[in-house]
Design a protein around this motif. Structure first.
Motif, short mmCIF file in Angstrom:
data_model
loop_
_atom_site.label_atom_id
_atom_site.label_comp_id
_atom_site.label_asym_id
_atom_site.label_seq_id
_atom_site.Cartn_x
_atom_site.Cartn_y
_atom_site.Cartn_z
N PRO A 180 0.85 -1.18 0.00
CA PRO A 180 0.00 0.00 0.00
C PRO A 180 0.90 1.24 0.00
O PRO A 180 1.90 1.27 0.70
N LEU A 181 0.54 2.23 -0.79
CA LEU A 181 1.42 3.40 -0.95
C LEU A 181 1.64 4.17 0.34
O LEU A 181 2.70 4.72 0.58
N TYR A 182 0.62 4.24 1.16
CA TYR A 182 0.71 5.08 2.36
C TYR A 182 0.58 4.27 3.64
O TYR A 182 0.09 4.74 4.64
N GLY A 183 0.98 3.01 3.59
CA GLY A 183 0.92 2.19 4.79
C GLY A 183 -0.45 1.55 4.96
O GLY A 183 -1.42 1.94 4.31
N GLY A 234 -0.35 6.84 13.03
CA GLY A 234 0.20 8.11 12.56
C GLY A 234 -0.70 9.29 12.88
O GLY A 234 -0.24 10.43 12.95
N LYS A 235 -2.00 9.01 13.06
CA LYS A 235 -2.94 10.12 13.30
C LYS A 235 -2.91 10.62 14.74
O LYS A 235 -3.44 11.69 15.04
N VAL A 236 -2.33 9.84 15.64
CA VAL A 236 -2.29 10.25 17.05
C VAL A 236 -1.40 11.49 17.17
O VAL A 236 -0.30 11.52 16.63
N PRO A 237 -1.90 12.53 17.84
CA PRO A 237 -1.08 13.73 17.96
C PRO A 237 0.20 13.49 18.78
O PRO A 237 0.24 12.57 19.60
N GLY A 266 2.25 10.13 17.58
CA GLY A 266 1.82 9.29 16.46
C GLY A 266 2.88 9.11 15.39
O GLY A 266 3.09 8.00 14.89
N VAL A 267 3.58 10.18 15.05
CA VAL A 267 4.56 10.11 13.98
C VAL A 267 5.66 9.09 14.32
O VAL A 267 6.14 8.35 13.46
N PHE A 268 6.01 8.99 15.60
CA PHE A 268 7.06 8.05 16.01
C PHE A 268 6.51 6.64 16.22
O PHE A 268 7.22 5.66 16.02
N LEU A 292 6.42 5.17 12.84
CA LEU A 292 7.79 4.78 12.46
C LEU A 292 8.18 3.46 13.14
O LEU A 292 8.72 2.56 12.51
N LYS A 336 6.30 0.48 11.65
CA LYS A 336 6.84 0.13 10.33
C LYS A 336 8.20 -0.55 10.48
O LYS A 336 8.50 -1.51 9.77
N LEU A 337 9.01 -0.05 11.39
CA LEU A 337 10.33 -0.65 11.61
C LEU A 337 10.18 -2.12 12.01
O LEU A 337 10.86 -2.99 11.50
N ILE A 391 14.03 16.85 15.88
CA ILE A 391 13.18 15.90 16.60
C ILE A 391 13.39 16.09 18.10
O ILE A 391 14.51 15.93 18.58
#
Lengths: 234, 497
Positions: B249-252, B260-263, B266-268, B271, B274-275, B346
């Protein structure tokens, strides 16, 4: 914009870089040239605070890069594959990078359109992780991610390596346009003098860690640099 | 040429990076390998008693033979999952004037040195020594051992055949294998007939049935012949990793996008997820733990409450398994792209806290899955397990993250997972073992408290854990300070390939 003072990096007894003073003004497009081991990548890593200087400091906007983070929001960089998260698709990597810089998804989509010719249909919508791309296409992903965030300062190490001739021409054009339109300060290293002289407004020649020439192409000193490399080859 | 290739294979083994370590670490790793083999050997010693209890009307070797097909069926499944065709070593010779037949032969011969062909022998030798050598005859011992080795060889050849000739499709094959296994074991599909057949097969092996041995050898030789042919034909396709088609899938996937949507964190989390899921070693490291969960349920049923006091270190390891197993290599998992992270703005507090909360949530999720089983099977241990999960999330995770800052070894998260010593260091052993020592003060306080040892231990562990969880910002800050002090050293080491 960048000020380097008394900067020295030693590995044991070997000096990798030794610069007394270097200032780079905003909007300059600086080419760093030199043979292998001249200290180009070491200089970039010191500018990005990725290695510890043996002595001296680097200042961006008059603040030391060590221990400060303000400059990271202003800086885009790509030195090697260590600047890629290779288990992401290019799309994910671009959005991830943009999110770290506080850019919304829509802005990324708009900015990616600028790179569409450079990507030549081989980067987006490939449904592959970055690690599955060819070295040239990985290089493209890294360069795009660095430029995508529209940084004030762009640092690229050997950006023309692994690229096909068309992509080399395109990236030169894009760098020049970006520099003229947004006065982005750029530091670019290359072994290829032609690329550097074509786009840079200032060229710094490094030898064994020291700056031995600091010239502008217009000054007519280019012949001297060409001579330098040919003498070294003999 | 063939022998030159074998010599190169040997050199690549003895000069592998995991041997380039200090003598102390080599001794430690050797000790770990020895202990693992010792456990398998001990299992072989204990098996006759276990089988006598489970099947009192049969001799242990007969009972074992009736399960022989299932043992080797599982072995085949494990091979399909994990065993690799060692074709990568041959890849570097493809452009040289070397006959492809030699390369194929070398690849297949090399594949025979796989650990899968030998580890069952460590278990079978002590078992057959006890059940056949003396009680039946030395000839029966040697026949059975040789027969089992040949079945293993047949599995090996079959696994190589599937992987080199049939366009190996792991999910479909494994799903089919598991379905058949489930049908057999639940008695819906020929369980009795298969057990009888298996028993007779084992007895025939023991008696040295010439037809059976010849059949096994012929089957192995046939597969080897087909495999050489197939490898010669498919070498370029098999060696070229880039030809692997992938439909990503292109965007996970849904979970990645949701995380990822968690404020803030989420971004980490995205990551991290995915790792774990997109890299072989990280994935296998992470997903090996659900396999052990049924063991805990088994414990709730069979082990009396009093016995738990001697098992608290191991139980704590189970309760914080996802975090402890992954965080012991923190922050080496990110070593391949740490230059990228270090050049971005970061906030380290958020980065480390995100990692911490991620594994804390997983540990709690695992605990909540276990709670109904605990309440149903052995409610008396609920307090102990609550204390242990809090202690794992608290001091154990804190210690791993804090000591992980000093872990400067590079890890390829997508490297092979078994016998991969990347990231293993003396520092890592010390940090993992020190987790267990943190339980010592808990025992001392529990001994002083007037609630009895186990209740006192559970309460003390729980409260300690809660304190670490509530005040996590403080120790995360201390971790960040240490992180910044060791940043340059770690980055230099991470760049060393």
């Amino acid at each position: 914009m960048i000020r380097v003072e008394n900067l020295k990096k030693q590995y044991g007894q070997q000096t990798a870089l030794d610069i007394d003073r270097l200032t780079i003004e905003k909007g300059q497009l600086v080419g760093i040239v030199g043979n292998n081991g001249a200290g180009k990548t070491t200089l970039f890593r010191l500018l990005l605070d990725l290695i510890e200087p043996t002595q001296g400091s680097v200042f961006i906007h008059e603040k030391s890069v060590a221990g400060n983070y303000h400059w990271k929001n202003l800086t885009g960089s790509y030195l090697d594959e260590g600047f890629l998260i290779d288990f992401m698709t290019p799309e994910e990597f671009f959005y991830f990078t943009a999110r770290l810089y506080g850019l919304p998804k829509k802005a990324v989509d708009e900015k990616l359109q600028v790179f569409s010719r450079f990507m030549s249909g081989e980067i987006l919508e490939q449904k592959k992780y970055i690690r599955q791309f060819s070295t040239g296409n990985k290089q493209k992903v890294g360069i795009i991610a660095a430029m995508l965030v529209q940084p004030e300062l762009l640092i690229l190490d050997e950006p023309f390596n692994f690229l096909d001739p068309t992509s080399q021409i395109l990236i030169k054009r894009m760098l020049k346009q970006e520099n003229e339109a947004r006065h982005t300060t750029m530091l670019i290293s290359s072994h290829n003098l032609n690329h550097i002289t074509e786009i840079c407004t200032r060229i710094i020649l490094l030898e064994k860690g020291k700056i031995i020439r600091d010239i502008t192409p217009e000054s007519g000193d280019m012949k001297e640099i060409e001579q330098y490399f040919s003498i070294n080859a003999e | 040429m063939f022998f030159i290739l074998l010599r190169h294979g040997w050199l690549s083994f003895v000069r592998a990076h995991y041997f380039e370590r200090s003598l102390g670490i080599k001794l430690l790793l050797g000790f770990v390998v020895f202990i693992s083999l010792w456990y398998i050997y001990m299992l072989g010693l204990a098996l006759p008693n276990l089988l006598e209890n489970l099947f009192p009307e049969e001799y242990p070797h007969e009972a074992f033979f009736s399960l022989l097909l299932f043992v080797y069926g599982s072995e085949l499944l494990a091979r399909l999952f994990f065993q690799k065709v060692p074709r990568q070593q041959a890849k570097n010779y493809l452009h040289l004037p070397v006959k492809k037949r030699s390369l194929a032969g070398y690849t297949l011969i090399r594949s025979w040195f796989s650990v899968y062909n030998f580890f069952l022998l460590v278990f079978l030798v002590p078992f057959f020594l006890q059940t056949l050598y003396g009680p039946v005859s030395p000839a029966a011992f040697w026949n059975a051992l040789l027969g089992c080795f040949l079945i293993s060889g047949l599995n090996h050849s079959l696994s190589m055949f599937i992987k080199t000739s049939t366009g190996w499709k792991p999910p479909a094959l494994i799903a089919a294998g598991l379905l058949i296994a489930a049908l057999i074991l639940t008695g819906y599909f020929l369980l009795e007939q298969l057990m009888n057949f298996s028993g007779q097969l084992g007895l025939a092996l023991m008696q040295g049935n010439g037809w059976l041995f010849s059949g096994l050898i012929m089957a192995i030789l046939l597969f080897q012949y087909v495999n050489v042919k197939s490898l010669v034909k498919n070498f370029y396709t098999l060696s070229d990793q880039s030809t692997k088609s992938s439909e990503l899938p292109l965007y996970g996937n849904f979970i990645e996008r949701l995380l990822g949507k968690v404020p803030v964190y989420g971004v980490f989390w995205e990551l991290e997820w995915k790792l774990i899921n997109r890299n072989k070693r990280a994935r296998n490291n992470f997903y090996q733990w659900p396999v052990f969960l049924p063991l805990l349920v088994y414990m709730f049923i069979y082990i009396p409450h009093q016995a738990y006091s001697s098992m608290t270190p191991m139980l704590m390891l189970f309760m914080g398994s996802y975090g402890i197993n992954h965080l012991q290599y923190a922050f080496s998992w990110e070593s391949r792209f740490f230059d990228y992270l270090a050049s971005k703005n970061i906030p380290l507090d958020i980065f480390i806290q995100a990692k911490y909360y991620f594994y804390a949530m997983l540990a709690l999720l695992q605990f909540f899955i276990l709670v109904p089983f605990i309440l149903w099977l052995n409610p008396t241990v609920l307090l102990l397990f609550t204390g242990l999960v809090l202690f794992a999330i608290g001091p154990a995770f804190c210690l791993l993250l804090y000591t992980g800052v000093g872990n400067s070894t590079r890890i390829d998260p997508n490297g092979r997972s078994f016998f991969n010593m990347e990231g293993t260091s003396g520092r890592l052993f010390i940090s993992v073992f020190s987790i267990f020592f943190t339980l010592v003060p808990v025992y001392i306080v529990a001994w002083i408290l007037p609630f009895g040892l186990m209740t006192g231990f559970s309460i003390t562990a729980g409260i300690t854990g809660l304190l670490f969880i509530v005040f996590n910002k403080r120790w995360v800050r201390a971790t960040v300070t240490r992180f910044e002090q060791t940043k340059y050293r770690n980055l230099n080491k991470y760049r060393e390939k």
